[in-house]
Design a protein around this motif. Structure first.
Motif, PDB file in Angstrom:
ATOM      1  N   GLY B  10       0.805  -1.224   0.000  1.00  0.00           N
ATOM      2  CA  GLY B  10       0.000   0.000   0.000  1.00  0.00           C
ATOM      3  C   GLY B  10       0.831   1.264   0.000  1.00  0.00           C
ATOM      4  N   MET B  11       1.735   1.401   0.950  1.00  0.00           N
ATOM      5  CA  MET B  11       2.478   2.652   1.078  1.00  0.00           C
ATOM      6  C   MET B  11       3.572   2.775   0.023  1.00  0.00           C
ATOM      7  SD  MET B  11       0.769   4.183   3.223  1.00  0.00           S
ATOM      8  CE  MET B  11       1.697   5.699   3.124  1.00  0.00           C
ATOM      9  N   ASP B  31      10.689  -6.253  -3.299  1.00  0.00           N
ATOM     10  CA  ASP B  31       9.678  -6.795  -2.385  1.00  0.00           C
ATOM     11  C   ASP B  31      10.015  -8.260  -2.208  1.00  0.00           C
ATOM     12  OD1 ASP B  31       6.489  -5.749  -1.637  1.00  0.00           O
ATOM     13  OD2 ASP B  31       7.007  -7.873  -1.367  1.00  0.00           O
ATOM     14  N   THR B  70       6.798  -2.981   9.689  1.00  0.00           N
ATOM     15  CA  THR B  70       7.603  -2.234  10.650  1.00  0.00           C
ATOM     16  C   THR B  70       8.861  -2.950  11.163  1.00  0.00           C
ATOM     17  OG1 THR B  70       5.606  -1.051  11.247  1.00  0.00           O
ATOM     18  CG2 THR B  70       7.434  -0.941  12.816  1.00  0.00           C
ATOM     19  N   HIS B  73      12.046  -2.588   9.067  1.00  0.00           N
ATOM     20  CA  HIS B  73      12.595  -1.282   8.673  1.00  0.00           C
ATOM     21  C   HIS B  73      14.078  -1.141   9.019  1.00  0.00           C
ATOM     22  CE1 HIS B  73       8.397   0.907   8.884  1.00  0.00           C
ATOM     23  NE2 HIS B  73       8.471   0.009   7.920  1.00  0.00           N
ATOM     24  N   TYR B  76      16.913  -2.665   6.870  1.00  0.00           N
ATOM     25  CA  TYR B  76      17.049  -2.011   5.559  1.00  0.00           C
ATOM     26  C   TYR B  76      17.641  -0.613   5.690  1.00  0.00           C
ATOM     27  CZ  TYR B  76      14.392  -5.780   3.372  1.00  0.00           C
ATOM     28  OH  TYR B  76      13.995  -7.001   2.902  1.00  0.00           O
ATOM     29  N   GLU B  90       9.110   4.649   6.210  1.00  0.00           N
ATOM     30  CA  GLU B  90       7.773   4.819   6.772  1.00  0.00           C
ATOM     31  C   GLU B  90       7.842   4.747   8.294  1.00  0.00           C
ATOM     32  OE1 GLU B  90       4.872   5.751   6.791  1.00  0.00           O
ATOM     33  OE2 GLU B  90       4.608   6.233   4.697  1.00  0.00           O
ATOM     34  N   GLU B 156      -0.708  -6.622   3.469  1.00  0.00           N
ATOM     35  CA  GLU B 156      -0.295  -7.837   2.780  1.00  0.00           C
ATOM     36  C   GLU B 156       0.182  -8.852   3.816  1.00  0.00           C
ATOM     37  OE1 GLU B 156      -0.364 -10.033  -0.184  1.00  0.00           O
ATOM     38  OE2 GLU B 156      -0.650  -7.903  -0.626  1.00  0.00           O
ATOM     39  N   TRP B 159       0.254  -8.985   8.380  1.00  0.00           N
ATOM     40  CA  TRP B 159       1.227  -8.646   9.422  1.00  0.00           C
ATOM     41  C   TRP B 159       0.661  -7.651  10.429  1.00  0.00           C
ATOM     42  CZ3 TRP B 159       3.371  -3.777  10.283  1.00  0.00           C
ATOM     43  CH2 TRP B 159       3.124  -2.806   9.304  1.00  0.00           C
ATOM     44  N   ASP B 172       1.018   1.461  15.775  1.00  0.00           N
ATOM     45  CA  ASP B 172       1.036   1.719  14.334  1.00  0.00           C
ATOM     46  C   ASP B 172       0.313   3.000  13.937  1.00  0.00           C
ATOM     47  OD1 ASP B 172       1.811   0.372  11.666  1.00  0.00           O
ATOM     48  OD2 ASP B 172      -0.218   1.129  11.353  1.00  0.00           O
ATOM     49  N   TYR B 277       1.493  13.441   1.733  1.00  0.00           N
ATOM     50  CA  TYR B 277       2.542  12.452   1.439  1.00  0.00           C
ATOM     51  C   TYR B 277       3.520  13.019   0.404  1.00  0.00           C
ATOM     52  CZ  TYR B 277      -0.446   9.232   3.987  1.00  0.00           C
ATOM     53  OH  TYR B 277      -1.188   8.626   4.972  1.00  0.00           O
TER      54      TYR B 277
HETATM   55  N1  LIG Z   1       2.053   7.007   6.956  1.00  0.00           N
HETATM   56  C1  LIG Z   1       0.935   6.347   6.807  1.00  0.00           C
HETATM   57  O1  LIG Z   1      -0.127   6.958   6.685  1.00  0.00           O
HETATM   58  C2  LIG Z   1       0.943   4.857   6.770  1.00  0.00           C
HETATM   59  C3  LIG Z   1      -0.210   4.155   6.410  1.00  0.00           C
HETATM   60  C4  LIG Z   1      -0.164   2.770   6.362  1.00  0.00           C
HETATM   61  C5  LIG Z   1       1.002   2.111   6.670  1.00  0.00           C
HETATM   62  N2  LIG Z   1       2.121   2.801   7.046  1.00  0.00           N
HETATM   63  C6  LIG Z   1       3.382   2.112   7.374  1.00  0.00           C
HETATM   64  O2  LIG Z   1       4.010   1.724   6.161  1.00  0.00           O
HETATM   65  C7  LIG Z   1       4.646   0.466   6.302  1.00  0.00           C
HETATM   66  C8  LIG Z   1       4.086  -0.488   5.264  1.00  0.00           C
HETATM   67  O3  LIG Z   1       2.691  -0.610   5.438  1.00  0.00           O
HETATM   68  P1  LIG Z   1       1.689  -0.984   4.239  1.00  0.00           P
HETATM   69  O4  LIG Z   1       0.336  -0.576   4.670  1.00  0.00           O
HETATM   70  O5  LIG Z   1       2.209  -0.485   2.961  1.00  0.00           O
HETATM   71  O6  LIG Z   1       1.803  -2.578   4.325  1.00  0.00           O
HETATM   72  P2  LIG Z   1       1.533  -3.643   3.160  1.00  0.00           P
HETATM   73  O7  LIG Z   1       1.376  -4.919   3.864  1.00  0.00           O
HETATM   74  O8  LIG Z   1       0.475  -3.163   2.245  1.00  0.00           O
HETATM   75  O9  LIG Z   1       2.903  -3.639   2.318  1.00  0.00           O
HETATM   76  C9  LIG Z   1       4.109  -4.195   2.808  1.00  0.00           C
HETATM   77  C10 LIG Z   1       4.879  -4.781   1.610  1.00  0.00           C
HETATM   78  O10 LIG Z   1       6.154  -5.250   2.073  1.00  0.00           O
HETATM   79  C11 LIG Z   1       6.429  -6.535   1.541  1.00  0.00           C
HETATM   80  N3  LIG Z   1       7.322  -7.208   2.488  1.00  0.00           N
HETATM   81  C12 LIG Z   1       7.003  -7.889   3.612  1.00  0.00           C
HETATM   82  N4  LIG Z   1       8.106  -8.274   4.260  1.00  0.00           N
HETATM   83  C13 LIG Z   1       9.157  -7.848   3.518  1.00  0.00           C
HETATM   84  C14 LIG Z   1      10.569  -7.942   3.667  1.00  0.00           C
HETATM   85  N5  LIG Z   1      11.129  -8.526   4.744  1.00  0.00           N
HETATM   86  N6  LIG Z   1      11.343  -7.403   2.723  1.00  0.00           N
HETATM   87  C15 LIG Z   1      10.810  -6.796   1.643  1.00  0.00           C
HETATM   88  N7  LIG Z   1       9.474  -6.672   1.458  1.00  0.00           N
HETATM   89  C16 LIG Z   1       8.665  -7.193   2.387  1.00  0.00           C
HETATM   90  C17 LIG Z   1       5.070  -7.182   1.410  1.00  0.00           C
HETATM   91  O11 LIG Z   1       5.094  -8.225   0.426  1.00  0.00           O
HETATM   92  C18 LIG Z   1       4.203  -6.003   0.973  1.00  0.00           C
HETATM   93  O12 LIG Z   1       4.177  -5.855  -0.409  1.00  0.00           O
HETATM   94  C19 LIG Z   1       4.414   0.035   7.743  1.00  0.00           C
HETATM   95  O13 LIG Z   1       5.511   0.375   8.544  1.00  0.00           O
HETATM   96  C20 LIG Z   1       3.202   0.842   8.142  1.00  0.00           C
HETATM   97  O14 LIG Z   1       3.180   1.084   9.533  1.00  0.00           O
HETATM   98  C21 LIG Z   1       2.097   4.165   7.089  1.00  0.00           C
END
Ligand SMILES: NC(=O)c1ccc[n+]([C@@H]2O[C@H](COP(=O)([O-])OP(=O)(O)OC[C@H]3O[C@@H](n4cnc5c(N)ncnc54)[C@H](O)[C@@H]3O)[C@@H](O)[C@H]2O)c1
Lengths: 326, 323
Positions: B10-11, B31, B70, B73, B76, B90, B156, B159, B172, B277
């Motif tokens: 998503g993000m 990914d 999270t 993070h 990386y 993030e 996804e 988690w 979160d 954003y």
């Molecule tokens: N700022 C905001 O408004 C906001 C909103 C939602 C989420 N977030 C944060 O963004 C981050 C991601 O959240 P999201 O909603 O995009 O989650 P998501 O589950 O939609 O996306 C995470 C992606 O990471 C991949 N992934 C999982 N483990 C991995 C690894 N070890 N190495 C590489 N890729 C991996 C997954 O396949 C997936 O595509 C989180 O830390 C979340 O807290 C922030």
């Protein structure tokens, strides 16, 4: 015909209670007593009754029940006097300001064989009653968490003087919601953690904001804001709100959100004019009926005491910065 | 500058397109699921990879955006910093304050720039509140309440549902408000929290902070609503108040029928000229270009983790946690 007297107009709610008595055909507002003779005499005139200066003479004036709307710390003494005279008592909230006083009031009425009620009119707000019925019917399933507020503007006067009020916003604005939670969920409180302080610059040395974290039987978690944080320019006096989070859904009650938005060029201030039902009439009606039927009021001294326990524990917690058992 | 995006959920998808709009060139998408990396890479004519650590070290990459779950993070960010790349990460920065400090130290050692996505600092309505507080128009502030949330998030691989990984709604989501409050009012002294963290899944949390200047804040976070999303803020001073409710928005719509069959939820719309954003990326770009101090500094991100982690510890122990 219940013969009712009012003891003290120190608390502003006395106005609504007096008016409610006068609206009932099965009751008569016989007399007003007040330790401030001018305040009492003026009030008696407003409500078409007589002022009796002497407390003994008042208690002996043919009354059957009294509404006590004095400063918080005087509830005990006035209750004991009224009970000794064989009168039914409806005490303004909080029932008392200490555990000892609360117990003494309950004991005085029990041994005199008179009824003791606590003024929790929020139980008579239609939206609160509707949500309570839904909760009871299981519409939202088990309730896991509740977040509440009882915010208000600073009432001023004796409310800000510890020797008369027994405490600040935490004392003033915890018990209504504590009572509603017990009544709506049928559960008792287990513990409280409280942060409070004199933070809003209100004209008092007492706490003007309190935040309580509570736990109830069965693990329901609750937070509550008891405050005098509303600005003088806020469009209304304050609020009572609760958000219930349950197994099957969530429900939010904003108990006084039956209002008109009023814009008045003469005051140059936007205001909310409440048009909802009058909860004070429900409270006073039950008290009058309890006097006529010689029964306990629906909201008892015990209910007032349970809510008081929460407040007392909250102050203990705020002083010790620890969670305190209730 | 050439950007690699890690985590194409998503993000990651949002950041790739907004960074591109701010002049970054997306050259690689990583990914752990190659199909997701490929899907995003295709949109940006970039390369896809499932070995994200290798991707971070590619010599043609100058900036790395980390948008994975999270707990991943930190590794990386450290790898990117050690390879000399600037990093956008993030929020929450890391899952624990210890890892946050370790990662911050790695960033400082290497001298790269790090911006963590505490995006609420960039929301126009929050900035408008901050300005009012700062210019003293409501006097000395003694109480703040914030509310954020709605439906349970669907990330996804579920988690978010694993509280050990996501930290639940408090860690979160409420972290946004806890960070914003600290941004406006400074460091809190202690924190108290209650949190549901149910496996249904359903989560709801209440966090109270004490500040020594005489301020109490109360932050409610919900992943317990069957639908919708709502943000509320209330700031009370000794000379006035400011309140905000996202329910009061310029657009609200409800469809008679949706693809799913029944009628849709009312979703209030509040469009803004530039997405917050995107403002993050503009801020990051300006920092790299002109050395302008960004709105979120690296230490802020560690502080946010420290507060939110302290809140979870308080929820576990039933005692306040000193910060
Ligand atoms: N700022 C905001 O408004 C906001 C909103 C939602 C989420 N977030 C944060 O963004 C981050 C991601 O959240 P999201 O909603 O995009 O989650 P998501 O589950 O939609 O996306 C995470 C992606 O990471 C991949 N992934 C999982 N483990 C991995 C690894 N070890 N190495 C590489 N890729 C991996 C997954 O396949 C997936 O595509 C989180 O830390 C979340 O807290 C922030």
């Amino acid at each position: 015909m219940a013969k009712i007297g009012i003891m003290s107009f120190a608390h502003m709610h006395a106005e609504a209670y007096a008016a409610s008595v006068n609206r009932r055909s099965d009751a008569q507002l016989v007399a007003v007593w007040d330790d401030d003779p001018k305040r009492g005499a003026d009030a008696a005139k407003r409500h078409n009754t007589r002022f009796v200066d002497d407390l003994d003479a008042f208690l002996d004036s043919g009354l059957e029940g009294v509404v006590i709307t004095s400063e918080n710390v005087k509830h005990r003494e006035l209750t004991e006097r009224a009970a000794a005279a064989g009168l039914w008592v409806l005490s303004e909230k909080p029932l008392a300001t200490t555990i000892e006083d609360g117990k003494a009031m309950i004991e005085a009425c029990r041994s005199a064989g008179v009824g003791l009620g606590t003024a929790f009119p929020c139980r008579y707000i239609p939206s609160i009653q509707a949500v309570r019925a839904e909760l009871e019917a299981g519409k939202y399933g088990d309730i896991y968490a509740v977040t509440c507020t009882n915010n208000g503007q600073f009432p001023g006067g004796w409310f800000g003087v510890e020797a008369l009020s027994g405490g600040g916003a935490t004392m003033d604005h915890t018990v209504h919601v504590a009572d509603l939670l017990r009544w709506m969920l049928g559960k008792e409180f287990v513990s409280v953690y409280c942060e409070n302080g004199h933070l809003m610059g209100r004209d008092t040395a007492l706490d003007d904001v309190g935040v309580l974290h509570l736990e109830m039987d069965g693990g329901t978690i609750v937070s509550h804001i008891a405050s005098w944080n509303r600005a003088k320019s806020f469009p209304t006096w304050g609020d009572v709100t609760m958000e219930f989070v349950g197994e099957k859904g969530v429900v939010e009650v904003d108990a006084f959100n039956q209002k008109l938005n009023v814009y008045d060029d003469r005051t140059m201030r936007a205001q909310w004019a409440y048009w909802g039902g009058d909860p004070d009439l429900g409270l006073v009606s039950d008290f009058i009926e309890s006097v006529n039927e010689r029964r306990e009021p629906a909201i008892t001294g015990e209910d007032g005491f349970r809510a008081l326990e929460v407040t007392v524990a909250a102050y203990k917690s705020a002083a010790s910065r620890q969670r305190v058992a209730i | 500058m050439r950007l690699a995006v890690i985590g194409c959920g998503g993000m990651g998808t949002i950041h790739a397109s907004l960074a591109a709009r701010c002049g970054f060139e997306v050259v690689a998408c990583g990914d752990s699921r190659l199909d997701k990396a490929k899907a995003l890479a295709e949109q940006h004519n970039a390369e896809a990879a499932d070995d994200c650590l290798a991707l971070v070290k590619r010599p043609d990459v100058e900036v790395v955006a980390v948008a994975t779950p999270t707990p991943t993070h930190g590794a990386y960010v450290r790898a990117a910093a050690e390879a000399g790349k600037h990093v956008f990460c993030e929020k929450p920065f890391t899952r624990t304050p210890e890892e946050g400090e370790e990662t911050l130290a790695a960033v400082k050692r290497s001298g790269v720039k790090l911006l963590v996505g505490h995006v609420v600092r960039y929301f126009q309505e929050f900035e408008a509140i901050r300005e009012r507080v700062q210019n003293g128009s409501i006097g000395k502030v003694g109480f703040v309440k914030t509310y954020r949330g709605g439906i349970y998030p669907r990330g996804e691989g579920a988690w978010f549902h694993d509280y050990a990984q996501s930290g639940g709604v408090v860690f979160d989501s409420s972290i946004h408000d806890l960070d914003w409050i600290r941004y406006v009012f400074g460091n809190p002294t202690r924190v108290y929290c209650q949190a549901l963290q149910r496996s249904d899944p359903l989560d709801y949390g209440m966090v109270t902070m004490w500040f020594d200047q005489g301020l109490i804040t109360h932050t409610i976070g919900t992943w317990a609503h069957p639908g919708g999303f709502r943000v509320k803020v209330e700031v009370c001073g000794d000379q006035g108040m400011v309140t905000l409710d996202s329910k009061e928005a310029p657009i609200s719509a409800m469809m008679r029928e949706t693809a799913g069959g029944g009628p849709s939820m009312i979703v209030p719309g509040s469009p803004v000229p530039v997405s917050p954003y995107q403002l993050e990326w503009e801020d990051f770009a300006a920092w790299m270009r002109d050395g302008r101090t960004p709105r979120v500094q690296p230490e802020d991100a560690v502080w946010a983790v420290r507060i939110a982690h302290g809140a979870l510890e308080s929820a576990r122990t039933g005692a306040p946690v000193a910060l």
